[in-house]
Scaffold this motif. Structure first.
Motif, PDB file in Angstrom:
ATOM      1  N   GLN A   1     -13.837 -14.805 -35.861  1.00 27.88           N
ATOM      2  CA  GLN A   1     -14.678 -15.376 -36.910  1.00 27.88           C
ATOM      3  C   GLN A   1     -14.948 -16.876 -36.721  1.00 27.88           C
ATOM      4  O   GLN A   1     -16.066 -17.333 -36.912  1.00 27.88           O
ATOM      5  N   GLU A   2     -13.939 -17.630 -36.334  1.00 30.90           N
ATOM      6  CA  GLU A   2     -14.104 -19.079 -36.175  1.00 30.90           C
ATOM      7  C   GLU A   2     -15.131 -19.401 -35.084  1.00 30.90           C
ATOM      8  O   GLU A   2     -16.012 -20.229 -35.269  1.00 30.90           O
ATOM      9  N   LEU A   3     -15.026 -18.726 -33.944  1.00 31.75           N
ATOM     10  CA  LEU A   3     -15.989 -18.913 -32.863  1.00 31.75           C
ATOM     11  C   LEU A   3     -17.375 -18.454 -33.302  1.00 31.75           C
ATOM     12  O   LEU A   3     -18.374 -19.113 -33.045  1.00 31.75           O
ATOM     13  N   HIS A   4     -17.420 -17.344 -33.994  1.00 31.35           N
ATOM     14  CA  HIS A   4     -18.670 -16.777 -34.510  1.00 31.35           C
ATOM     15  C   HIS A   4     -19.382 -17.807 -35.388  1.00 31.35           C
ATOM     16  O   HIS A   4     -20.583 -18.071 -35.217  1.00 31.35           O
ATOM     17  N   ASP A   5     -18.648 -18.403 -36.313  1.00 25.45           N
ATOM     18  CA  ASP A   5     -19.222 -19.402 -37.226  1.00 25.45           C
ATOM     19  C   ASP A   5     -19.701 -20.636 -36.469  1.00 25.45           C
ATOM     20  O   ASP A   5     -20.777 -21.165 -36.740  1.00 25.45           O
ATOM     21  N   LYS A   6     -18.889 -21.106 -35.527  1.00 26.41           N
ATOM     22  CA  LYS A   6     -19.226 -22.304 -34.758  1.00 26.41           C
ATOM     23  C   LYS A   6     -20.510 -22.101 -33.957  1.00 26.41           C
ATOM     24  O   LYS A   6     -21.380 -22.969 -33.925  1.00 26.41           O
ATOM     25  N   LEU A   7     -20.627 -20.943 -33.302  1.00 25.97           N
ATOM     26  CA  LEU A   7     -21.830 -20.657 -32.521  1.00 25.97           C
ATOM     27  C   LEU A   7     -23.053 -20.524 -33.419  1.00 25.97           C
ATOM     28  O   LEU A   7     -24.148 -20.958 -33.056  1.00 25.97           O
ATOM     29  N   SER A   8     -22.872 -19.949 -34.600  1.00 21.50           N
ATOM     30  CA  SER A   8     -23.990 -19.805 -35.539  1.00 21.50           C
ATOM     31  C   SER A   8     -24.502 -21.168 -35.987  1.00 21.50           C
ATOM     32  O   SER A   8     -25.706 -21.403 -36.051  1.00 21.50           O
ATOM     33  N   ILE A   9     -23.570 -22.079 -36.288  1.00 20.10           N
ATOM     34  CA  ILE A   9     -23.937 -23.427 -36.734  1.00 20.10           C
ATOM     35  C   ILE A   9     -24.691 -24.156 -35.621  1.00 20.10           C
ATOM     36  O   ILE A   9     -25.694 -24.822 -35.862  1.00 20.10           O
ATOM     37  N   GLN A  10     -24.208 -24.030 -34.384  1.00 18.39           N
ATOM     38  CA  GLN A  10     -24.831 -24.716 -33.245  1.00 18.39           C
ATOM     39  C   GLN A  10     -26.032 -23.950 -32.705  1.00 18.39           C
ATOM     40  O   GLN A  10     -26.653 -24.379 -31.750  1.00 18.39           O
ATOM     41  N   SER A  11     -26.320 -22.804 -33.287  1.00 17.10           N
ATOM     42  CA  SER A  11     -27.371 -21.878 -32.839  1.00 17.10           C
ATOM     43  C   SER A  11     -27.315 -21.643 -31.326  1.00 17.10           C
ATOM     44  O   SER A  11     -28.306 -21.739 -30.627  1.00 17.10           O
ATOM     45  N   ARG A  12     -26.103 -21.373 -30.866  1.00 17.28           N
ATOM     46  CA  ARG A  12     -25.874 -20.994 -29.465  1.00 17.28           C
ATOM     47  C   ARG A  12     -25.551 -19.515 -29.416  1.00 17.28           C
ATOM     48  O   ARG A  12     -25.063 -18.943 -30.375  1.00 17.28           O
ATOM     49  N   LYS A  13     -25.819 -18.900 -28.276  1.00  9.46           N
ATOM     50  CA  LYS A  13     -25.493 -17.494 -28.088  1.00  9.46           C
ATOM     51  C   LYS A  13     -24.736 -17.347 -26.771  1.00  9.46           C
ATOM     52  O   LYS A  13     -25.057 -18.005 -25.791  1.00  9.46           O
ATOM     53  N   LEU A  14     -23.733 -16.480 -26.784  1.00  7.06           N
ATOM     54  CA  LEU A  14     -22.905 -16.268 -25.605  1.00  7.06           C
ATOM     55  C   LEU A  14     -22.786 -14.787 -25.280  1.00  7.06           C
ATOM     56  O   LEU A  14     -22.726 -13.959 -26.185  1.00  7.06           O
ATOM     57  N   ALA A  15     -22.701 -14.500 -23.990  1.00  5.12           N
ATOM     58  CA  ALA A  15     -22.319 -13.178 -23.509  1.00  5.12           C
ATOM     59  C   ALA A  15     -20.972 -13.382 -22.819  1.00  5.12           C
ATOM     60  O   ALA A  15     -20.820 -14.290 -21.999  1.00  5.12           O
ATOM     61  N   VAL A  16     -19.989 -12.566 -23.180  1.00  2.00           N
ATOM     62  CA  VAL A  16     -18.629 -12.749 -22.674  1.00  2.00           C
ATOM     63  C   VAL A  16     -18.100 -11.410 -22.172  1.00  2.00           C
ATOM     64  O   VAL A  16     -18.366 -10.368 -22.769  1.00  2.00           O
ATOM     65  N   PHE A  17     -17.344 -11.453 -21.080  1.00  2.00           N
ATOM     66  CA  PHE A  17     -16.708 -10.246 -20.568  1.00  2.00           C
ATOM     67  C   PHE A  17     -15.259 -10.576 -20.271  1.00  2.00           C
ATOM     68  O   PHE A  17     -14.966 -11.542 -19.561  1.00  2.00           O
ATOM     69  N   LEU A  18     -14.334  -9.795 -20.824  1.00  2.00           N
ATOM     70  CA  LEU A  18     -12.903 -10.010 -20.623  1.00  2.00           C
ATOM     71  C   LEU A  18     -12.358  -8.919 -19.701  1.00  2.00           C
ATOM     72  O   LEU A  18     -12.504  -7.733 -20.001  1.00  2.00           O
ATOM     73  N   ILE A  19     -11.740  -9.331 -18.612  1.00  2.00           N
ATOM     74  CA  ILE A  19     -11.183  -8.382 -17.654  1.00  2.00           C
ATOM     75  C   ILE A  19      -9.670  -8.540 -17.667  1.00  2.00           C
ATOM     76  O   ILE A  19      -9.149  -9.628 -17.408  1.00  2.00           O
ATOM     77  N   TYR A  20      -8.974  -7.462 -17.967  1.00  2.00           N
ATOM     78  CA  TYR A  20      -7.518  -7.472 -18.020  1.00  2.00           C
ATOM     79  C   TYR A  20      -6.985  -7.359 -16.591  1.00  2.00           C
ATOM     80  O   TYR A  20      -7.343  -6.431 -15.864  1.00  2.00           O
ATOM     81  N   THR A  21      -6.131  -8.308 -16.174  1.00  2.00           N
ATOM     82  CA  THR A  21      -5.701  -8.350 -14.774  1.00  2.00           C
ATOM     83  C   THR A  21      -4.224  -8.039 -14.539  1.00  2.00           C
ATOM     84  O   THR A  21      -3.805  -7.916 -13.391  1.00  2.00           O
ATOM     85  N   ASP A  22      -3.422  -7.915 -15.572  1.00  2.00           N
ATOM     86  CA  ASP A  22      -1.994  -7.654 -15.404  1.00  2.00           C
ATOM     87  C   ASP A  22      -1.767  -6.198 -14.987  1.00  2.00           C
ATOM     88  O   ASP A  22      -2.627  -5.343 -15.197  1.00  2.00           O
ATOM     89  N   LYS A  23      -0.583  -5.924 -14.426  1.00  2.00           N
ATOM     90  CA  LYS A  23      -0.258  -4.558 -14.025  1.00  2.00           C
ATOM     91  C   LYS A  23       0.482  -3.808 -15.132  1.00  2.00           C
ATOM     92  O   LYS A  23       0.697  -2.604 -15.032  1.00  2.00           O
ATOM     93  N   ASN A  24       0.906  -4.525 -16.162  1.00  2.00           N
ATOM     94  CA  ASN A  24       1.650  -3.914 -17.265  1.00  2.00           C
ATOM     95  C   ASN A  24       0.896  -4.121 -18.570  1.00  2.00           C
ATOM     96  O   ASN A  24       0.172  -5.094 -18.721  1.00  2.00           O
ATOM     97  N   ILE A  25       1.146  -3.221 -19.515  1.00  2.00           N
ATOM     98  CA  ILE A  25       0.524  -3.361 -20.825  1.00  2.00           C
ATOM     99  C   ILE A  25       1.349  -4.372 -21.619  1.00  2.00           C
ATOM    100  O   ILE A  25       2.531  -4.146 -21.882  1.00  2.00           O
ATOM    101  N   ALA A  26       0.723  -5.479 -21.971  1.00  2.00           N
ATOM    102  CA  ALA A  26       1.413  -6.530 -22.730  1.00  2.00           C
ATOM    103  C   ALA A  26       1.525  -6.100 -24.195  1.00  2.00           C
ATOM    104  O   ALA A  26       0.680  -5.351 -24.689  1.00  2.00           O
ATOM    105  N   PRO A  27       2.548  -6.588 -24.907  1.00  2.00           N
ATOM    106  CA  PRO A  27       2.637  -6.285 -26.344  1.00  2.00           C
ATOM    107  C   PRO A  27       1.486  -6.945 -27.104  1.00  2.00           C
ATOM    108  O   PRO A  27       0.916  -7.941 -26.647  1.00  2.00           O
TER     109      PRO A  27
END
Length: 139
Positions: free
Chosen positions: A83-109
């Motif tokens: 939400q915080e990032l969402h609000d900040k980008l809305s105020i600045q009228s910026r748009k982002l495309a983001v992709f998160l790739i999980y790189t660890d070999k184990n499932i983190a808690p």
């Protein structure tokens, strides 16, 4: 009022946009994630200032149930903190495309994943901002 939803329109699904993102986007790492992001002029759905996708390596997690669990945990951590990032980008009228790739070999808690997603969100919020002017120190 905070909305803790993660709607279909917020998910990065456009193959064309994903290809462009990996070709021209910038990247940084926050273990166990590799984050590829790119400012975009126009997202397919204009209501949301950010679209995000999640990926887990087939090689590191041969079982689909493990890959799905990691993606589910990642999406949940994102949903609760975006939400915080969402609000900040809305105020600045910026748009982002983001992709998160999980790189660890184990499932983190979940607590670890949540902490790392928080760091990623702060870094994404700081990208594209003009750098803070240096403070003059008089001796």
């Amino acid at each position: 009022m905070k909305t803790y939803s993660f709607k279909k329109e917020e998910r990065l699904k456009s193959r064309k946009l994903i290809e462009t993102l990996f070709r021209e986007g910038k990247a940084f790492s926050v273990f166990p994630y590799r984050v590829v992001y790119m400012p975009v002029d126009d997202l397919p759905v204009n209501r949301f200032p950010i679209q995000v996708g999640f990926s887990v390596s087939n090689r590191k997690f041969p079982r689909a149930t493990d890959r799905n669990r990691v993606k589910r945990l990642s999406r949940e951590a994102w949903r609760l903190q975006k939400q915080e990032l969402h609000d900040k980008l809305s105020i600045q009228s910026r748009k982002l495309a983001v992709f998160l790739i999980y790189t660890d070999k184990n499932i983190a808690p979940f607590s670890t994943i949540q902490g790392k997603i928080s760091v990623i969100l702060k870094k994404l919020a700081a990208t594209g901002e003009p750098p803070a002017p240096p403070t003059a120190t008089h001796s």
